[in-house]
Design a protein around this motif. Structure first.
Motif, PDB file in Angstrom:
ATOM      1  N   ALA A 199       0.831  -1.205   0.000  1.00  0.00           N
ATOM      2  CA  ALA A 199       0.000   0.000   0.000  1.00  0.00           C
ATOM      3  C   ALA A 199       0.866   1.256   0.000  1.00  0.00           C
ATOM      4  CB  ALA A 199      -0.917  -0.014   1.222  1.00  0.00           C
ATOM      5  N   ARG A 200       1.961   1.199   0.741  1.00  0.00           N
ATOM      6  CA  ARG A 200       2.884   2.337   0.789  1.00  0.00           C
ATOM      7  C   ARG A 200       3.510   2.570  -0.576  1.00  0.00           C
ATOM      8  NH1 ARG A 200       8.106   2.721   4.881  1.00  0.00           N
ATOM      9  NH2 ARG A 200       8.380   4.994   4.811  1.00  0.00           N
ATOM     10  N   LEU A 201       3.894   1.486  -1.240  1.00  0.00           N
ATOM     11  CA  LEU A 201       4.505   1.579  -2.556  1.00  0.00           C
ATOM     12  C   LEU A 201       3.532   2.189  -3.563  1.00  0.00           C
ATOM     13  CD1 LEU A 201       7.091   0.770  -4.132  1.00  0.00           C
ATOM     14  CD2 LEU A 201       5.915  -1.351  -4.724  1.00  0.00           C
ATOM     15  N   GLN A 202       2.309   1.728  -3.563  1.00  0.00           N
ATOM     16  CA  GLN A 202       1.310   2.256  -4.482  1.00  0.00           C
ATOM     17  C   GLN A 202       1.017   3.724  -4.195  1.00  0.00           C
ATOM     18  OE1 GLN A 202      -1.907  -0.516  -3.905  1.00  0.00           O
ATOM     19  NE2 GLN A 202      -1.063  -2.015  -5.336  1.00  0.00           N
ATOM     20  N   ARG A 203       1.069   4.090  -2.919  1.00  0.00           N
ATOM     21  CA  ARG A 203       0.853   5.493  -2.541  1.00  0.00           C
ATOM     22  C   ARG A 203       1.981   6.373  -3.069  1.00  0.00           C
ATOM     23  NH1 ARG A 203       0.017   4.472   2.263  1.00  0.00           N
ATOM     24  NH2 ARG A 203       2.033   4.964   3.209  1.00  0.00           N
ATOM     25  N   LEU A 204       3.221   5.877  -2.993  1.00  0.00           N
ATOM     26  CA  LEU A 204       4.366   6.631  -3.497  1.00  0.00           C
ATOM     27  C   LEU A 204       4.269   6.835  -5.018  1.00  0.00           C
ATOM     28  CD1 LEU A 204       7.300   4.976  -1.494  1.00  0.00           C
ATOM     29  CD2 LEU A 204       6.402   7.285  -1.183  1.00  0.00           C
ATOM     30  N   VAL A 205       3.889   5.778  -5.728  1.00  0.00           N
ATOM     31  CA  VAL A 205       3.760   5.864  -7.187  1.00  0.00           C
ATOM     32  C   VAL A 205       2.640   6.833  -7.555  1.00  0.00           C
ATOM     33  CG1 VAL A 205       3.163   4.602  -9.289  1.00  0.00           C
ATOM     34  CG2 VAL A 205       4.708   3.574  -7.607  1.00  0.00           C
ATOM     35  N   ARG A 206       1.509   6.739  -6.867  1.00  0.00           N
ATOM     36  CA  ARG A 206       0.382   7.636  -7.150  1.00  0.00           C
ATOM     37  C   ARG A 206       0.767   9.086  -6.875  1.00  0.00           C
ATOM     38  NH1 ARG A 206      -2.917   4.972  -4.570  1.00  0.00           N
ATOM     39  NH2 ARG A 206      -2.874   6.054  -2.565  1.00  0.00           N
ATOM     40  N   GLU A 207       1.491   9.299  -5.790  1.00  0.00           N
ATOM     41  CA  GLU A 207       1.937  10.646  -5.438  1.00  0.00           C
ATOM     42  C   GLU A 207       2.883  11.192  -6.503  1.00  0.00           C
ATOM     43  OE1 GLU A 207       4.746  12.340  -1.939  1.00  0.00           O
ATOM     44  OE2 GLU A 207       3.004  11.181  -1.244  1.00  0.00           O
ATOM     45  N   ALA A 208       3.795  10.341  -6.996  1.00  0.00           N
ATOM     46  CA  ALA A 208       4.727  10.762  -8.044  1.00  0.00           C
ATOM     47  C   ALA A 208       3.970  11.169  -9.306  1.00  0.00           C
ATOM     48  CB  ALA A 208       5.711   9.631  -8.350  1.00  0.00           C
ATOM     49  N   GLU A 209       2.987  10.376  -9.689  1.00  0.00           N
ATOM     50  CA  GLU A 209       2.217  10.673 -10.895  1.00  0.00           C
ATOM     51  C   GLU A 209       1.400  11.951 -10.730  1.00  0.00           C
ATOM     52  OE1 GLU A 209       0.063   7.046 -11.354  1.00  0.00           O
ATOM     53  OE2 GLU A 209       1.671   6.078 -12.512  1.00  0.00           O
ATOM     54  N   GLU A 210       0.877  12.186  -9.544  1.00  0.00           N
ATOM     55  CA  GLU A 210       0.115  13.416  -9.295  1.00  0.00           C
ATOM     56  C   GLU A 210       1.009  14.654  -9.411  1.00  0.00           C
ATOM     57  OE1 GLU A 210      -1.540  12.730  -5.451  1.00  0.00           O
ATOM     58  OE2 GLU A 210      -3.236  11.534  -6.220  1.00  0.00           O
ATOM     59  N   LYS A 211       2.303  14.467  -9.172  1.00  0.00           N
ATOM     60  CA  LYS A 211       3.259  15.574  -9.285  1.00  0.00           C
ATOM     61  C   LYS A 211       3.829  15.693 -10.706  1.00  0.00           C
ATOM     62  CE  LYS A 211       3.111  17.226  -5.129  1.00  0.00           C
ATOM     63  NZ  LYS A 211       2.579  18.600  -4.905  1.00  0.00           N
ATOM     64  N   GLY A 212       3.336  14.873 -11.613  1.00  0.00           N
ATOM     65  CA  GLY A 212       3.747  14.986 -13.006  1.00  0.00           C
ATOM     66  C   GLY A 212       4.889  14.085 -13.416  1.00  0.00           C
ATOM     67  N   PHE A 213       5.262  13.113 -12.571  1.00  0.00           N
ATOM     68  CA  PHE A 213       6.336  12.177 -12.898  1.00  0.00           C
ATOM     69  C   PHE A 213       5.719  10.892 -13.452  1.00  0.00           C
ATOM     70  CE2 PHE A 213       7.978  14.744  -9.315  1.00  0.00           C
ATOM     71  CZ  PHE A 213       9.007  15.384  -9.985  1.00  0.00           C
ATOM     72  N   HIS A 214       6.024  10.578 -14.706  1.00  0.00           N
ATOM     73  CA  HIS A 214       5.386   9.434 -15.344  1.00  0.00           C
ATOM     74  C   HIS A 214       6.371   8.392 -15.876  1.00  0.00           C
ATOM     75  CE1 HIS A 214       1.404  11.257 -15.070  1.00  0.00           C
ATOM     76  NE2 HIS A 214       1.945  12.382 -15.489  1.00  0.00           N
ATOM     77  N   SER A 215       7.591   8.781 -16.177  1.00  0.00           N
ATOM     78  CA  SER A 215       8.559   7.784 -16.646  1.00  0.00           C
ATOM     79  C   SER A 215       9.028   6.947 -15.454  1.00  0.00           C
ATOM     80  CB  SER A 215       9.759   8.463 -17.305  1.00  0.00           C
ATOM     81  OG  SER A 215      10.573   9.096 -16.337  1.00  0.00           O
ATOM     82  N   GLU A 216       9.451   5.714 -15.730  1.00  0.00           N
ATOM     83  CA  GLU A 216       9.904   4.834 -14.655  1.00  0.00           C
ATOM     84  C   GLU A 216      11.051   5.467 -13.873  1.00  0.00           C
ATOM     85  OE1 GLU A 216      10.857   0.952 -15.980  1.00  0.00           O
ATOM     86  OE2 GLU A 216       8.794   0.432 -16.535  1.00  0.00           O
ATOM     87  N   ARG A 217      11.997   6.059 -14.590  1.00  0.00           N
ATOM     88  CA  ARG A 217      13.161   6.641 -13.925  1.00  0.00           C
ATOM     89  C   ARG A 217      12.750   7.773 -12.979  1.00  0.00           C
ATOM     90  NH1 ARG A 217      18.155   8.954 -17.393  1.00  0.00           N
ATOM     91  NH2 ARG A 217      16.528  10.314 -18.203  1.00  0.00           N
ATOM     92  N   ILE A 219       9.768   8.239 -11.566  1.00  0.00           N
ATOM     93  CA  ILE A 219       8.983   7.695 -10.456  1.00  0.00           C
ATOM     94  C   ILE A 219       9.895   7.065  -9.413  1.00  0.00           C
ATOM     95  CG2 ILE A 219       7.311   5.907  -9.805  1.00  0.00           C
ATOM     96  CD1 ILE A 219       5.897   6.442 -12.482  1.00  0.00           C
ATOM     97  N   VAL A 220      10.917   6.333  -9.877  1.00  0.00           N
ATOM     98  CA  VAL A 220      11.859   5.703  -8.946  1.00  0.00           C
ATOM     99  C   VAL A 220      12.569   6.772  -8.108  1.00  0.00           C
ATOM    100  CG1 VAL A 220      14.019   4.411  -8.780  1.00  0.00           C
ATOM    101  CG2 VAL A 220      12.205   3.604 -10.286  1.00  0.00           C
ATOM    102  N   ARG A 221      13.052   7.819  -8.752  1.00  0.00           N
ATOM    103  CA  ARG A 221      13.776   8.876  -8.021  1.00  0.00           C
ATOM    104  C   ARG A 221      12.862   9.594  -7.038  1.00  0.00           C
ATOM    105  NH1 ARG A 221      17.457  12.994 -11.096  1.00  0.00           N
ATOM    106  NH2 ARG A 221      18.125  13.306  -8.939  1.00  0.00           N
ATOM    107  N   TYR A 222      11.638   9.891  -7.470  1.00  0.00           N
ATOM    108  CA  TYR A 222      10.703  10.575  -6.568  1.00  0.00           C
ATOM    109  C   TYR A 222      10.346   9.685  -5.380  1.00  0.00           C
ATOM    110  CZ  TYR A 222       6.681  12.994  -4.688  1.00  0.00           C
ATOM    111  OH  TYR A 222       5.816  13.637  -3.830  1.00  0.00           O
ATOM    112  N   ALA A 223      10.054   8.410  -5.653  1.00  0.00           N
ATOM    113  CA  ALA A 223       9.678   7.486  -4.587  1.00  0.00           C
ATOM    114  C   ALA A 223      10.801   7.338  -3.567  1.00  0.00           C
ATOM    115  CB  ALA A 223       9.304   6.128  -5.179  1.00  0.00           C
ATOM    116  N   GLU A 224      12.030   7.300  -4.039  1.00  0.00           N
ATOM    117  CA  GLU A 224      13.172   7.179  -3.136  1.00  0.00           C
ATOM    118  C   GLU A 224      13.284   8.407  -2.229  1.00  0.00           C
ATOM    119  OE1 GLU A 224      17.813   5.749  -3.458  1.00  0.00           O
ATOM    120  OE2 GLU A 224      16.961   6.909  -5.108  1.00  0.00           O
ATOM    121  N   LEU A 225      13.106   9.594  -2.801  1.00  0.00           N
ATOM    122  CA  LEU A 225      13.156  10.818  -2.004  1.00  0.00           C
ATOM    123  C   LEU A 225      12.009  10.866  -1.001  1.00  0.00           C
ATOM    124  CD1 LEU A 225      14.060  13.433  -4.779  1.00  0.00           C
ATOM    125  CD2 LEU A 225      15.552  12.570  -2.965  1.00  0.00           C
TER     126      LEU A 225
END
Length: 266
Positions: A199-217, A219-225
């Motif tokens: 659930a945490r992982l999906q929340r991080l991905v959703r948050e990244a996409e809401e901020k305009g991050f869509h490429s895998e690279r 999303i990975v960087r945003y999720a890590e931060l």
């Protein structure tokens, strides 16, 4: 390798995966070659830039395909190298529905295939400009050849971000990432397979996409931060930076990384 008189055959190498200049000049004494990031706002990342090569007439690169096939694609284009490199520079970033720019990794075979799957034939032709064919040299690749008209206008590096993606296209590309991407992201972030972690992982991905991050690279960087700097990332200063549409996603993440490493909510 025989071509029509008005068509050139290029090699586009992934500089993040290969030592592109070494491979090129080891097997070709007089190629035309240039970094895509050279002369652009991405020049600070020149070391991982894609590398465009027009092999010379006596090039040995074609005989040494094993040296670059894992990180290269072939391009046939109705254009000379100066025109093609400028057009490819205009594609380094594409514009998201939010208006933000996001890196487009068209020089990576798997990404190009997924990207083209969500485009119409007219959009593929427009995106490709003078390119008549993209070709994957790997025998075990999921795709071999993508053919386009080659008659669309060639763009200039100053036009970077001219190609616009729609929300349905973004959703379709995200759908092709599926569980395999989430599994790789979970492993990279060292999260377990418990329901709370999922659930945490999906929340991080959703948050990244809401901020305009869509490429895998991205999303990975945003999720890590977000995982390691949750309070700092949600500070007012970081949120203002994230909402700055004048910056590319790469620039945002790079600045966020530096800011958060320095203690960064100020």
């Amino acid at each position: 390798m025989t071509l029509d008189a008005d068509i050139n055959l290029f090699l586009l190498l992934d500089g993040a995966k290969l030592d592109a200049p070494r491979i090129t000049y080891q097997h070709d004494d007089a190629p035309w070659a240039d970094w895509l990031y050279r002369g652009t706002r991405h020049e600070a990342a020149l070391a991982v830039s894609p590398y465009l090569v027009l092999p010379s007439a006596g090039s040995r690169l074609w005989e040494q395909q094993s040296a670059w096939a894992e990180g290269g694609i072939l391009i046939r284009a109705k254009a000379g190298p100066e025109v093609l490199v400028e057009h490819l520079r205009s594609l380094i970033s594409v514009r998201m529905p939010s208006g933000q720019l996001s890196y487009c990794r068209f020089y990576v075979g798997t990404h190009l295939d997924r990207f083209f799957q969500v485009l119409t034939e007219a959009e593929r032709n427009l995106f490709s400009g003078p390119i008549v064919e993209w070709r994957n040299p790997r025998a075990d690749a999921c795709w071999q050849t993508i053919t386009t008209s080659g008659v669309a206008e060639a763009k200039h590096s100053e036009n970077e971000g001219w190609f616009q993606l729609s929300e349905p296209q973004i959703e379709a590309m995200n759908g092709t990432q599926g569980q395999s991407f989430l599994a790789r992201l979970r492993s990279y972030l060292d999260l377990d397979e418990q329901r709370e972690s999922q659930a945490r992982l999906q929340r991080l991905v959703r948050e990244a996409e809401e901020k305009g991050f869509h490429s895998e690279r991205d999303i990975v960087r945003y999720a890590e931060l977000a995982l390691y700097h949750p309070q700092g990332l949600h500070s007012q200063a970081c949120q203002v930076l994230l909402d700055d549409n004048a910056m590319t996603n790469f620039e945002k993440l790079d600045q966020l990384d530096r800011q958060l490493a320095q203690g960064g909510a100020a």
